[in-house]
Write a protein that holds these residues in place. Structure first.
Motif, short mmCIF file in Angstrom:
data_model
loop_
_atom_site.label_atom_id
_atom_site.label_comp_id
_atom_site.label_asym_id
_atom_site.label_seq_id
_atom_site.Cartn_x
_atom_site.Cartn_y
_atom_site.Cartn_z
N LYS A 373 -25.30 -12.54 -37.01
CA LYS A 373 -23.85 -12.80 -37.73
C LYS A 373 -22.54 -13.58 -36.75
CE LYS A 373 -23.02 -12.36 -42.59
NZ LYS A 373 -24.39 -12.59 -42.69
N THR A 374 -22.64 -12.39 -35.70
CA THR A 374 -21.66 -13.24 -34.05
C THR A 374 -21.59 -14.27 -33.77
OG1 THR A 374 -21.55 -11.09 -33.47
CG2 THR A 374 -21.19 -12.23 -31.92
N GLU A 375 -23.26 -15.46 -33.40
CA GLU A 375 -23.67 -16.44 -33.22
C GLU A 375 -23.39 -17.05 -34.33
OE1 GLU A 375 -27.57 -16.28 -31.00
OE2 GLU A 375 -26.62 -15.00 -29.59
N GLN A 376 -23.39 -16.79 -35.15
CA GLN A 376 -22.60 -18.12 -36.58
C GLN A 376 -21.38 -18.63 -36.82
OE1 GLN A 376 -24.91 -16.94 -40.42
NE2 GLN A 376 -22.44 -17.93 -41.83
N TYR A 377 -20.73 -17.06 -36.44
CA TYR A 377 -19.09 -17.00 -36.46
C TYR A 377 -18.46 -17.70 -35.46
CZ TYR A 377 -19.21 -15.88 -41.75
OH TYR A 377 -20.00 -15.87 -42.64
N LEU A 378 -19.20 -16.93 -34.29
CA LEU A 378 -18.51 -17.29 -33.08
C LEU A 378 -18.65 -17.91 -31.85
CD1 LEU A 378 -17.02 -13.13 -32.67
CD2 LEU A 378 -15.42 -15.39 -33.61
N ILE A 379 -19.55 -18.34 -32.43
CA ILE A 379 -20.51 -19.29 -30.43
C ILE A 379 -19.61 -20.16 -30.09
CG2 ILE A 379 -21.16 -21.22 -32.50
CD1 ILE A 379 -23.44 -19.46 -29.69
N ASP A 380 -18.88 -20.82 -30.22
CA ASP A 380 -18.24 -21.70 -29.93
C ASP A 380 -16.57 -21.02 -29.40
OD1 ASP A 380 -19.99 -23.79 -30.07
OD2 ASP A 380 -19.24 -24.10 -31.71
N THR A 381 -16.40 -19.70 -29.07
CA THR A 381 -15.43 -18.85 -29.21
C THR A 381 -15.44 -18.38 -27.74
OG1 THR A 381 -16.23 -16.62 -29.79
CG2 THR A 381 -14.72 -18.46 -31.03
N GLU A 382 -14.33 -17.67 -27.49
CA GLU A 382 -14.30 -16.89 -26.29
C GLU A 382 -15.32 -15.33 -25.72
OE1 GLU A 382 -10.73 -15.78 -27.90
OE2 GLU A 382 -11.84 -18.14 -27.88
#
Length: 845
Positions: A373-382
């Protein structure tokens, strides 16, 4: 443990396996053909056949002697077949019972049999694992290992990381970077590289081995041994009587000896031990086909008596596929099932710190759910930090059900600590006040009613160089709650209902909150899902009170593994026969205390597996229910086989005894008994073992654990069946003599009637609810072989002059053959009527 390991490729592993062989110690050599033959030939039945053949040679009856020797070879052949089938089943079980190891190959974690490990494999070890091979430690977190198997030292020793230079030394001592095959991980985890396998390990050098399939004297073995002993004593007494009467009345010493031997063969219940061995061994093999490994054969006979089944929720009733479905931050709940395309900013920190508190390459289903879930939503974030370094890990402990990871960014300004665990533990770390705890518990109740498994997440910063020894020394801040859905296995509701139909109560034990437990209990159809006892309550109530309350409670929530033992003891004190599942180190006492301990094969620890009676290879609740069904079938069919043995010996013994006592021509000789044994032996073992279960087998209550295999009802019915055939055969014999058919003619018709009586006895006893025709339609291939083989050989004996003379028979007409068939069928027709009358009852026996 943030390093990513590639491990061997599959091809490299295969090449190494071909070069070095399997990772196993040399097992005991299988007996040679000569040894097996010698063991078989020592059987009392074969010794009597050989003795009879010797007497016939002494009398100059070479033809009779050769016939008996032929029977000896045939019986030996059948025994070899049975032993080979049993041996194959045992080999299959030993392969299945081989411990498993978690390895990294091709950069991915996979579970394999320990025997398939090779040198240079990368293995992952966790608390409760048995070390599968000698290895050097590449990374470690609080690893303690029990090396008492090799050193005799009872205290676990601490382990450290290998520096790449230190050479392997003997086991013993603290902070060594080496681990050894057969030792047990008692705390922490590690990644290690295999250095030695099989006989090259330390345990291989000193010649010790661990035996995983244990044989012990079960209640059935003791009971059958007593039956064999009693029958043998009675048979010996009757042999002496027949010999004495024959010698005193007719004056023939040698023929009197033959008559005594014939009766001894008729009375000898040598089938009992064979039947028990075949049923238990093939029963264990059949269970393995249903994904249940039998480690202790006593469990097979206990399964049918189980009255309560205590099961873990996670992974047994559910799929253990944790899906992150809910987030709670500042009393605001986000449901992923609503299909959110983007994650609101307010929930970013919760996912970030849950992610940081997990392994980069997760094995645990919860951590897999967080990563996905984390990589799904936050993969391109800080919020994803691929260049951060993991400095330290604080593992879960019995005192604090939370773990923490200490990270350092490349600028090395400060440490970032992420923690996750049981909400109560996280609240404790964050020093929440009563009001904050009350709000948190309200949020937990809200989430648990949705069937979610809930964890708390916290964060902290630390700017000093010396990290604290314990997590409590950090100044944690509460971030929020995360909730996971673990779908119920599709087959569970039906299996739960099957248990209730079979009189087996199901109790669900979970570490989740009561709301989650009640939600799942309702989904699977558990009785009284609204009533529960929590782990906190278990700590407060005494055993007497628990015994009273547990009678109506089927849900236990927020329970820790050590409390399972209290549940087992309370149920046992109430007279229940308890089956208990478990997978962790702390489950071992409860597994040992239960009548049937069931360990998890996929996610369970070696400690749990070694303490258990059964191992669930696929961790599926439905497999347990299948095992109970099969356990009942095995015991049912065993009772039928024993009843058949008791019945079938009566007409044979009677027709060996009565003619001698009443001065009539001898009917049965050793050759006749040997022929009949060729029908009886495979029938009572293979045919009855292969028979499917009764249609009502899961509609009847569990049997009493101490219920004897042979009770009065079985004895009476077996006696009546045997007496019915004996009476008909006596009538046929006397009528044949009366109407002038002569000694050989009377013997022929009597023998044919006995053979048909035995065949009818096999068929009618295969089911105690179905009628004769349905049994023949049941597609029991072993039955068809026995019936067909007996009929063909009987026809050959009656129609080939050489064989007819060998058996001292005369030719009979088709009408006489048909009449023997008819009267044999009539002799047991009453039992078919009896079955029909009692068809509404649970079981005749």
């Amino acid at each position: 443990m943030e390093i990513q390991y590639e491990g061997l490729s599959d091809q490299e592993a295969i090449e190494s396996l071909n070069k070095d062989g399997y990772n196993e110690l040399p097992s005991q050599k299988k007996p040679s053909v000569f040894v097996t033959f010698f063991n078989v030939i020592r059987e009392p039945m074969l010794l009597l056949l050989l003795g009879s053949g010797t007497i016939y040679l002494f009398l100059g009856e070479v033809r009779d002697a050769l016939l008996l020797l032929t029977f000896v070879f045939v019986v030996v052949g059948i025994t070899f077949y049975q032993e080979r089938k049993t041996e194959k089943a045992l080999d299959a079980l030993k392969n299945l019972s081989s411990p498993r190891a978690l390895v990294i190959r091709n950069g991915e974690q996979k579970s394999i049999y320990s025997r398939e490990l090779v040198k240079n494999d990368i293995i992952v070890l966790r608390e409760g694992d048995r070390v599968p091979a000698d290895a050097v430690i590449l990374s470690v977190t609080n690893l303690l290992v029990d090396e008492s198997l090799l050193t005799g030292e009872s205290l676990s020793v601490r382990k450290s990381v290998w520096d790449g230079k230190e050479k392997s030394v003997r086991p013993g001592g603290e902070d060594l970077p080496f681990i050894y095959s057969g030792t047990m991980v008692t705390q922490g985890r590690a990644v290690a590289r295999v250095t030695s396998t099989g006989i090259n390990t330390e345990i291989g050098k000193i010649g010790k081995s661990l035996q995983t399939i244990k044989e012990e004297d079960t209640l059935l073995k003791k009971e059958t041994a007593k039956i064999v002993k009693d029958f043998s004593i009675i048979g010996l007494i009757l042999c002496l009587i027949v010999f004495s009467v024959y010698f005193l009345v007719r004056g023939g010493f040698v023929k009197g000896l033959l008559a005594g031997i014939t009766l001894g063969m008729a009375m000898l219940p040598e089938e009992f031990p064979v039947v028990l061995l075949v049923f238990l061994t093939l029963g264990a093999w059949r269970m393995s086909k249903r994904k249940v490994l039998t480690r202790k054969t006593a469990a097979i006979e206990t399964l049918g008596a189980a009255t309560v089944l205590c099961v873990d929720k996670t992974g047994t009733l559910t799929l253990n596929q944790m899906r992150l479905d809910g987030l709670m931050v500042n009393n605001q709940y986000l449901d992923f099932q609503d299909g959110a395309e983007k994650l609101p900013e307010s929930y970013h920190a919760l996912c970030e710190y849950a992610y940081l508190a997990s392994q980069k390459i997760p094995f645990d289903p919860i951590e897999k759910g967080i990563k996905q879930k984390t990589e799904q939503y936050l993969i391109d974030t800080e919020h994803i930090h691929p260049n951060w370094q993991l400095i330290r890990e604080y593992p879960l402990s019995r005192e604090l059900l939370a773990l923490s990871h200490v990270w350092q960014s490349p600028d090395k300004r400060e440490f970032v600590i992420a923690a996750k665990g049981a909400p109560e533990a996280i609240a404790d770390l964050c020093h929440l006040d009563k009001k904050q705890k009350r709000i948190m518990m309200g949020n937990i109740e809200f989430m648990s009613k949705k069937g979610l498994r809930i964890l708390g997440v916290a964060k902290a910063l630390f700017d000093k160089s010396n990290l604290p020894k314990i997590q409590h020394d950090y100044d944690f801040e509460f971030v929020g709650l995360i909730g996971f859905t673990d779908p119920v296995r599709p087959t569970v509701p039906k299996s739960i209902q099957e248990c209730y139909d079979a009189g087996v109560r199901v109790i669900m034990i979970t570490g989740d909150y009561p709301g989650t437990a009640q939600y799942i209990a309702g989904q699977i159809g558990l009785k009284n899902p609204g009533k529960f006892i929590t782990g906190a309550e278990l700590q407060e109530i005494d055993q007497i009170d628990l015994r009273k309350r547990i009678k109506n409670i089927n849900v236990f929530a927020r329970v820790i593994p050590e409390q399972k033992l209290s549940i087992v003891n309370a149920l046992k004190a109430n007279g229940e026969i308890v089956a208990m599942t478990g997978d962790g180190v702390n489950d071992a006492p409860a597994l040992q205390a239960a009548h049937i301990g069931i360990a998890m094969g996929e996610r369970g620890t070696d400690v749990a597996r070694e303490a258990a009676d059964l191992v669930l290879l696929n961790d599926d609740f439905s497999s347990i229910v299948s095992a109970i069904r099969l356990g009942r079938r095995i015991f049912d069919n065993l009772k039928k086989a024993i009843a058949f043995i008791l019945s079938v010996h009566m007409p044979i013994a009677g027709m060996s005894l009565f003619p001698v006592l009443f001065g009539l021509p001898v009917v049965l000789m050793p050759a006749h008994i040997a022929f009949l044994e060729l029908i009886i032996d495979p029938a009572c073992s293979v045919v009855f073992e292969s028979e499917k279960e009764e249609t009502n087998i899961m509609k009847r209550p569990p049997r009493e654990l101490k219920q004897p295999l042979i009770n009065k009802k079985i004895l009476i019915l077996s006696f009546l069946q045997g007496l019915s055939i004996l009476a008909i055969v006596l009538v046929v014999f006397l009528f044949s003599l009366h109407f002038g058919l002569g000694e050989n003619g009377a013997r022929t018709l009597s023998f044919v009637t006995i053979v048909f009586g035995n065949l009818f006895l096999i068929v009618t006893n295969l089911s105690h609810t179905d009628h004769f025709i349905n049994i023949l339609k049941s597609k029991n291939k072993s039955l068809y072989w026995v019936l067909g083989g007996a009929f063909v050989f009987l026809v050959l004996i009656l129609n080939l002059p050489f064989l007819r003379n060998v058996f001292y028979f005369s030719s009979i007409s088709p009408f006489e053959f048909f009449m023997s068939f008819t009267v044999a069928a009539v002799s047991l027709s009453w039992f078919e009527i009896y079955k029909k009358v009692n068809n509404n009852k649970t079981n005749i026996l």
